[in-house]
Design a protein around this motif. Structure first.
Motif: not given
Length: 262
Positions: A111-114, A116-127
């Protein structure tokens, strides 16, 4: 010293059955009670000590064998079985709890890894969205700047064109005014009432433009044309001003007049 017949011979093994029974009766109690050593006679005779130890060991061995060969009590067996089952159940429960704990930890880790991956993907989308917005803003600003520059350039060109036209009109107006002044002086000096009326003399008729051609005055020809003289008008001989200039032209003498009329 006492005579030998007065001594207790049974103590020295003469009556072994009596000594064995007495030693057995004295040594049986500690063996049954679970003690490891026997308390016999206090004498230090070697023969007596040997008999005591051998008899005690034999009794202890017999008691151990009897304990091993004696049948177990059903209640004790049932209690022992229940205890074993409880131990097994406890171990199984602990194993299940440990397995459940490991499973929960694995799920939590996933769950934590998922996340983190979702947060990383969200940050990439935001950037990416921010970068795209900045790029769009830059392109929009460049387009607006280009439009402003183009509008300013068009306005400047239009202003320049208007100024040039105004200058030309002013120059033309000034030239026309000067030409009209020159024409007025010429008409008055040559006896012409207007540029469109011919001057007649001795059955001949000529116009101001024909007279300017005869005088080979290219400036006056240009002034007459600028003031509205008709260059297609014909004199009494039927010639236009240009035809008259061509007839008078000798080796380029009337080239300037012809160029003005052309």
């Amino acid at each position: 010293l006492k005579p030998f017949w007065l001594k207790p011979f049974w103590l020295k093994g003469i009556f072994p059955h009596h000594s064995s029974n007495r030693l057995a009766s004295r040594s049986l109690t500690p063996a049954v009670m679970g003690q490891s050593e026997c308390k016999g006679l206090s004498t230090s005779d070697a023969t007596t000590d040997t008999v005591k130890v051998n008899v005690g060991g034999t009794l202890l061995a017999d008691a151990a064998g009897a304990a091993q060969t004696s049948p177990k009590h059903p209640a004790a067996e049932e209690q022992l079985r229940c205890q074993k089952e409880e131990v097994k159940e406890k171990q199984l429960r602990q194993e299940c709890e440990e397995e459940e704990r490991r499973r929960q930890e694995a799920e939590e880790q996933q769950r934590l890894e998922r996340e983190r991956a979702e947060e990383q993907l969200r940050l990439e989308h935001v950037r990416a969205a921010v970068a795209q917005a900045r790029e769009e803003q830059r392109l929009r600003e460049e387009a607006e700047l280009a439009e402003c520059e183009a509008a300013e350039r068009v306005a400047a060109e239009e202003a320049t064109r208007r100024a040039e036209n105004d200058r030309k009109r002013a120059a033309e107006e000034q030239a026309r005014k000067e030409a009209q002044e020159k024409v007025d002086v010429f008409l008055k000096a040559k006896g012409f009432k207007t540029m469109s009326m011919p001057r007649t003399s001795c059955f001949t008729a000529s116009y101001p433009l024909h007279v300017a051609v005869q005088e080979n005055n290219a400036g006056l020809v240009s002034a007459l044309l600028l003031s509205g003289a008709d260059k297609k008008v014909k004199n009494s001989t039927g010639k236009t001003p240009l035809e008259a200039a061509e007839k008078l032209n000798k080796k380029g003498s009337h080239a300037a007049v012809m160029a003005a009329l052309g």
